[in-house]
Design a protein around this motif. Structure first.
Motif, PDB file in Angstrom:
ATOM      1  N   PHE A 141       2.537 -15.525   9.259  1.00 23.75           N
ATOM      2  CA  PHE A 141       1.887 -14.386   9.906  1.00 23.75           C
ATOM      3  C   PHE A 141       1.080 -14.869  11.101  1.00 23.75           C
ATOM      4  CE2 PHE A 141       2.303 -12.326   5.699  1.00 23.75           C
ATOM      5  CZ  PHE A 141       2.600 -11.019   6.035  1.00 23.75           C
TER       6      PHE A 141
ATOM      7  N   GLY B  55      -1.238  -3.989  -2.876  1.00 22.63           N
ATOM      8  CA  GLY B  55      -2.588  -3.744  -2.392  1.00 22.63           C
ATOM      9  C   GLY B  55      -3.031  -2.304  -2.466  1.00 22.63           C
ATOM     10  N   ARG B  56      -3.920  -1.994  -1.556  1.00 22.60           N
ATOM     11  CA  ARG B  56      -4.770  -0.826  -1.741  1.00 22.60           C
ATOM     12  C   ARG B  56      -4.095   0.524  -1.807  1.00 22.60           C
ATOM     13  NH1 ARG B  56      -9.179  -1.831   2.724  1.00 22.60           N
ATOM     14  NH2 ARG B  56      -7.241  -2.392   3.774  1.00 22.60           N
TER      15      ARG B  56
ATOM     16  N   MET C  49       5.368  -5.280   4.271  1.00 22.82           N
ATOM     17  CA  MET C  49       4.166  -6.092   4.410  1.00 22.82           C
ATOM     18  C   MET C  49       2.995  -5.305   3.820  1.00 22.82           C
ATOM     19  SD  MET C  49       4.708  -7.782   8.163  1.00 22.82           S
ATOM     20  CE  MET C  49       5.415  -6.380   9.018  1.00 22.82           C
TER      21      MET C  49
ATOM     22  N   GLN D   5       2.632  -4.594   0.746  1.00 27.93           N
ATOM     23  CA  GLN D   5       3.076  -3.698  -0.327  1.00 27.93           C
ATOM     24  C   GLN D   5       2.211  -3.868  -1.569  1.00 27.93           C
ATOM     25  OE1 GLN D   5       7.169  -4.940  -0.769  1.00 27.93           O
ATOM     26  NE2 GLN D   5       6.718  -6.578  -2.221  1.00 27.93           N
TER      27      GLN D   5
ATOM     28  N   MET E 223     -12.114  -9.829  -3.780  1.00 28.21           N
ATOM     29  CA  MET E 223     -10.776 -10.121  -3.257  1.00 28.21           C
ATOM     30  C   MET E 223     -10.418 -11.602  -3.444  1.00 28.21           C
ATOM     31  SD  MET E 223      -7.996  -9.204  -1.785  1.00 28.21           S
ATOM     32  CE  MET E 223      -6.694 -10.183  -1.042  1.00 28.21           C
TER      33      MET E 223
ATOM     34  N   ILE F 243       6.131 -10.059  -2.336  1.00 29.50           N
ATOM     35  CA  ILE F 243       5.330 -10.938  -1.483  1.00 29.50           C
ATOM     36  C   ILE F 243       4.158 -11.414  -2.321  1.00 29.50           C
ATOM     37  CG2 ILE F 243       4.205  -8.912  -0.421  1.00 29.50           C
ATOM     38  CD1 ILE F 243       4.429 -11.709   1.880  1.00 29.50           C
ATOM     39  N   PHE F 244       3.937 -12.712  -2.276  1.00 31.28           N
ATOM     40  CA  PHE F 244       2.899 -13.339  -3.085  1.00 31.28           C
ATOM     41  C   PHE F 244       1.543 -12.724  -2.757  1.00 31.28           C
ATOM     42  CE2 PHE F 244       0.021 -17.019  -3.969  1.00 31.28           C
ATOM     43  CZ  PHE F 244       0.269 -17.097  -5.331  1.00 31.28           C
ATOM     44  N   PHE F 245       0.795 -12.310  -3.771  1.00 28.31           N
ATOM     45  CA  PHE F 245      -0.520 -11.731  -3.532  1.00 28.31           C
ATOM     46  C   PHE F 245      -1.534 -12.844  -3.302  1.00 28.31           C
ATOM     47  CE2 PHE F 245      -4.714 -10.248  -4.686  1.00 28.31           C
ATOM     48  CZ  PHE F 245      -4.821  -9.153  -3.853  1.00 28.31           C
ATOM     49  N   SER F 246      -2.058 -12.897  -2.081  1.00 22.81           N
ATOM     50  CA  SER F 246      -3.055 -13.892  -1.700  1.00 22.81           C
ATOM     51  C   SER F 246      -3.634 -13.421  -0.377  1.00 22.81           C
ATOM     52  CB  SER F 246      -2.397 -15.270  -1.555  1.00 22.81           C
ATOM     53  OG  SER F 246      -3.386 -16.269  -1.381  1.00 22.81           O
TER      54      SER F 246
ATOM     55  N   TYR G  16     -10.024 -16.215  13.372  1.00 18.16           N
ATOM     56  CA  TYR G  16     -11.076 -15.912  12.377  1.00 18.16           C
ATOM     57  C   TYR G  16     -12.146 -16.998  12.362  1.00 18.16           C
ATOM     58  CZ  TYR G  16      -8.514 -11.917  10.598  1.00 18.16           C
ATOM     59  OH  TYR G  16      -7.902 -10.692  10.494  1.00 18.16           O
TER      60      TYR G  16
ATOM     61  N   GLY H 166     -12.621  -7.478   6.414  1.00 14.47           N
ATOM     62  CA  GLY H 166     -11.678  -8.586   6.484  1.00 14.47           C
ATOM     63  C   GLY H 166     -12.414  -9.901   6.330  1.00 14.47           C
TER      64      GLY H 166
ATOM     65  N   ILE I  25     -14.096 -12.417   2.068  1.00 16.47           N
ATOM     66  CA  ILE I  25     -13.321 -11.275   2.560  1.00 16.47           C
ATOM     67  C   ILE I  25     -14.105 -10.021   2.206  1.00 16.47           C
ATOM     68  CG2 ILE I  25     -11.165  -9.998   2.408  1.00 16.47           C
ATOM     69  CD1 ILE I  25      -9.709 -12.556   1.730  1.00 16.47           C
TER      70      ILE I  25
ATOM     71  N   SER J  28      -0.478 -12.715  13.141  1.00 15.73           N
ATOM     72  CA  SER J  28      -0.757 -11.292  13.378  1.00 15.73           C
ATOM     73  C   SER J  28      -1.354 -11.031  14.748  1.00 15.73           C
ATOM     74  CB  SER J  28      -1.691 -10.768  12.299  1.00 15.73           C
ATOM     75  OG  SER J  28      -1.068 -10.913  11.046  1.00 15.73           O
ATOM     76  N   TRP J  29      -2.220 -11.918  15.222  1.00 11.26           N
ATOM     77  CA  TRP J  29      -2.931 -11.618  16.476  1.00 11.26           C
ATOM     78  C   TRP J  29      -2.362 -12.340  17.697  1.00 11.26           C
ATOM     79  CZ3 TRP J  29      -3.807  -7.890  13.868  1.00 11.26           C
ATOM     80  CH2 TRP J  29      -4.607  -7.835  12.735  1.00 11.26           C
TER      81      TRP J  29
HETATM   82  C1  LIG Z   1      -4.587 -10.771   9.331  1.00  5.99           C
HETATM   83  C2  LIG Z   1      -4.312 -10.967   7.858  1.00  5.99           C
HETATM   84  C3  LIG Z   1      -5.280 -11.080   6.829  1.00  5.99           C
HETATM   85  N1  LIG Z   1      -4.582 -11.226   5.629  1.00  5.99           N
HETATM   86  C4  LIG Z   1      -3.234 -11.207   5.868  1.00  5.99           C
HETATM   87  C5  LIG Z   1      -3.040 -11.074   7.257  1.00  5.99           C
HETATM   88  C6  LIG Z   1      -1.711 -11.057   7.944  1.00  5.99           C
HETATM   89  C7  LIG Z   1      -1.037  -9.749   7.744  1.00  5.99           C
HETATM   90  C8  LIG Z   1      -1.479  -8.648   8.654  1.00  5.99           C
HETATM   91  O1  LIG Z   1      -1.403  -8.810   9.879  1.00  5.99           O
HETATM   92  O2  LIG Z   1      -1.895  -7.606   8.127  1.00  5.99           O
HETATM   93  C9  LIG Z   1      -2.120 -11.384   4.914  1.00  5.99           C
HETATM   94  C10 LIG Z   1      -2.205 -10.761   3.586  1.00  5.99           C
HETATM   95  N2  LIG Z   1      -3.316 -10.247   2.948  1.00  5.99           N
HETATM   96  C11 LIG Z   1      -2.950  -9.789   1.717  1.00  5.99           C
HETATM   97  C12 LIG Z   1      -1.580 -10.069   1.520  1.00  5.99           C
HETATM   98  C13 LIG Z   1      -0.920  -9.836   0.174  1.00  5.99           C
HETATM   99  C14 LIG Z   1       0.426  -9.533   0.014  1.00  5.99           C
HETATM  100  C15 LIG Z   1       0.939  -8.243   0.636  1.00  5.99           C
HETATM  101  O3  LIG Z   1       1.333  -8.267   1.822  1.00  5.99           O
HETATM  102  O4  LIG Z   1       1.007  -7.235  -0.072  1.00  5.99           O
HETATM  103  C16 LIG Z   1      -1.093 -10.646   2.699  1.00  5.99           C
HETATM  104  C17 LIG Z   1       0.320 -11.097   3.054  1.00  5.99           C
HETATM  105  C18 LIG Z   1      -3.826  -9.161   0.716  1.00  5.99           C
HETATM  106  C19 LIG Z   1      -5.069  -8.495   1.173  1.00  5.99           C
HETATM  107  N3  LIG Z   1      -5.990  -8.965   2.071  1.00  5.99           N
HETATM  108  C20 LIG Z   1      -7.021  -8.083   2.166  1.00  5.99           C
HETATM  109  C21 LIG Z   1      -6.780  -6.992   1.298  1.00  5.99           C
HETATM  110  C22 LIG Z   1      -7.704  -5.821   1.061  1.00  5.99           C
HETATM  111  C23 LIG Z   1      -8.799  -6.291   0.163  1.00  5.99           C
HETATM  112  C24 LIG Z   1      -9.159  -5.309  -0.904  1.00  5.99           C
HETATM  113  O5  LIG Z   1      -8.270  -4.732  -1.558  1.00  5.99           O
HETATM  114  O6  LIG Z   1     -10.367  -5.175  -1.120  1.00  5.99           O
HETATM  115  C25 LIG Z   1      -5.558  -7.257   0.659  1.00  5.99           C
HETATM  116  C26 LIG Z   1      -4.881  -6.432  -0.401  1.00  5.99           C
HETATM  117  C27 LIG Z   1      -8.224  -8.284   3.004  1.00  5.99           C
HETATM  118  C28 LIG Z   1      -7.907  -8.666   4.407  1.00  5.99           C
HETATM  119  N4  LIG Z   1      -7.540  -9.911   4.825  1.00  5.99           N
HETATM  120  C29 LIG Z   1      -7.270  -9.884   6.184  1.00  5.99           C
HETATM  121  C30 LIG Z   1      -7.494  -8.563   6.627  1.00  5.99           C
HETATM  122  C31 LIG Z   1      -7.333  -8.102   8.054  1.00  5.99           C
HETATM  123  C32 LIG Z   1      -7.883  -7.801   5.513  1.00  5.99           C
HETATM  124  C33 LIG Z   1      -8.139  -6.316   5.457  1.00  5.99           C
HETATM  125  C34 LIG Z   1      -9.562  -5.972   5.602  1.00  5.99           C
HETATM  126  C35 LIG Z   1      -9.775  -4.532   5.157  1.00  5.99           C
HETATM  127  O7  LIG Z   1      -9.461  -3.622   5.925  1.00  5.99           O
HETATM  128  O8  LIG Z   1     -10.259  -4.356   4.032  1.00  5.99           O
HETATM  129  C36 LIG Z   1      -6.757 -11.049   6.941  1.00  5.99           C
END
Ligand SMILES: Cc1c2[nH]c(c1CCC(=O)O)Cc1[nH]c(c(CCC(=O)O)c1C)Cc1[nH]c(c(CCC(=O)O)c1C)Cc1[nH]c(c(C)c1CCC(=O)O)C2
Length: 375
Positions: free
Chosen positions: A208, A34-35, A30, A32, A49, A76-79, A155, A99, A94, A210-211
């Motif tokens: 997901f 990203g950052r 999960m 994978q 984002m 996993i689809f990037f979204s 959210y 988040g 975002i 998550s919470w």
């Molecule tokens: C709760 C939730 C969110 N988003 C997601 C969830 C469920 C998964 C989990 O429980 O972690 C799901 C998610 N978000 C993202 C993906 C992409 C695919 C993957 O899993 O690699 C997936 C599957 C990209 C993302 N979504 C986000 C990023 C980071 C943004 C960036 O790179 O600037 C990515 C790669 C932003 C995001 N979006 C969300 C959060 C909590 C955050 C992180 C905030 C932070 O700490 O910066 C909401």
């Protein structure tokens, strides 16, 4: 007569989801995409984002990056879970390091007017990116995903990330009619978002929630599970495996399976053999290496990977994953080594005895004491 090239249907990921024998335990992570990856940070430079999620060229590249680098068994689809909400017009962003943040939180019946149904035309960039990815990925399956109604509601109602989910729970207990109307809308949006991805070619989906672990079992069963069940039922008709995951959901695992999952995602708090007792034999499990483990010296990482595989031995289906998403400061090279190790230790099928444990006598046929159904 030439036989068709093997496709995602024959992959170890889909086999494990269907509880069929595998060549080796499939693994993906999960978050994978990203950052933690320098190549991700490079292509995201100067691109917000949400904007990156709406550009099929970027979505395709970012989704493929971890597959190339780590050799994982699925993409996993990037979204993001809030992309479909943004697509139907919810005013949200975002924020880096924070988040999803919603400009005007949802609290009243009038707010429901801001949540129309999701149509495929709202997310043409998703359809386009999935189609291009499926072509590039070949036999590697693409996992589509959506946020579950409760996690999305949190959210919307809180207006952003929340530790205690107090406004959300206040609506759930204090205005149940409004609550159910909100979750019904969100279930429709989640199901539609998953349908778009599957119809464009995704081979499996993950919901997901998550919470959800913020809820006790009775509240989850009464106020949340029926809506997640509707999402999973709608996707069930599309014929792809459904993975259902949440954090801190040890007390909810049975209910999350019964909501209609083929695979229950388990966080790192409950060992997989115990999770299997809670979920029952009719579903596969996904998990559950603590994402913080990769910060330890390699010997400790290796021991923890072996412990997960040990606890998974004898399960009808196991997809190796972390117990939550990749932490942003993880060393990607350690993640690659984890993939290699899982593959190496399970080559020829996951029932292969795992060596290096502190002496626990193996029984004839490889069975171990204390692990029901272990072989
Ligand atoms: C709760 C939730 C969110 N988003 C997601 C969830 C469920 C998964 C989990 O429980 O972690 C799901 C998610 N978000 C993202 C993906 C992409 C695919 C993957 O899993 O690699 C997936 C599957 C990209 C993302 N979504 C986000 C990023 C980071 C943004 C960036 O790179 O600037 C990515 C790669 C932003 C995001 N979006 C969300 C959060 C909590 C955050 C992180 C905030 C932070 O700490 O910066 C909401």
């Amino acid at each position: 007569m030439s036989s068709p090239r093997p496709g995602p249907q024959d992959s170890d990921l889909l086999r494990a989801c269907r509880r069929e024998p595998v060549r080796r335990t499939p693994v993906w992570f999960m978050r994978q995409a990203g950052r933690s990856l320098p190549e991700y940070r490079r292509v995201r430079e100067g691109v917000g984002m949400l904007e990156s999620c709406m550009r099929p060229d970027l979505v395709t590249e970012i989704t493929l990056q971890p597959v190339r680098r780590h050799g994982v068994d699925a993409a996993i689809f990037f979204s993001d879970i809030v992309v479909p909400l943004k697509a139907v017009g919810v005013d949200l962003d975002i924020r880096p390091g924070v988040g999803p943040v919603v400009e005007r939180p949802f609290r009243t019946w009038e707010d429901l007017d801001r949540l129309p149904a999701l149509e495929p035309d709202h997310v043409p960039y998703v359809t386009e990116a999935v189609r291009s990815l499926v072509g590039e990925l070949g036999a590697t399956p693409l996992i589509g995903f959506a946020g579950a109604p409760f996690t999305l509601a949190s959210y919307l109602v809180e207006g952003g990330p929340s530790r205690n989910h107090e406004a959300t729970k206040a609506m759930m207990w204090g205005a149940p009619d409004l609550w159910h109307a909100l979750l019904e809308r969100l279930a429709g949006i989640s199901a539609a978002f998953l349908r778009v991805q599957v119809e464009a070619g995704a081979s499996a989906v993950q919901l997901f929630d998550s919470w959800a672990g913020a809820l006790g079992a009775a509240d989850y069963a009464r106020s949340v599970a029926p809506h997640s069940a509707r999402v999973l039922a709608e996707v069930g008709g599309l014929g792809v495996p459904r993975i259902h995951f949440g954090v801190g959901t040890g007390e909810l695992l049975r209910l999350m399976g019964e909501a209609g999952a083929d695979v229950v995602g388990v966080d790192f708090r409950v060992p997989l053999d115990e999770a299997a007792r809670r979920v029952g034999p009719d579903r596969a499990l996904q998990g559950n290496l603590d994402p913080a483990v990769v910060f330890a010296p390699w010997e400790a990482v290796e021991a923890q990977v072996r412990a997960v595989l040990d606890a998974a031995r004898g399960l009808p289906g196991h997809v190796f994953n972390l117990g939550h998403g990749v932490l942003p400061t993880s060393d990607p090279d350690v993640l690659t080594r984890v993939v290699e190790l899982v593959h190496e230790l399970t080559e020829g099928g996951p029932a292969v005895p795992v060596t290096g444990r502190t002496a626990e006598p193996a029984l004839p046929g490889g069975a171990r004491p204390g692990v029901p159904g272990s072989r």
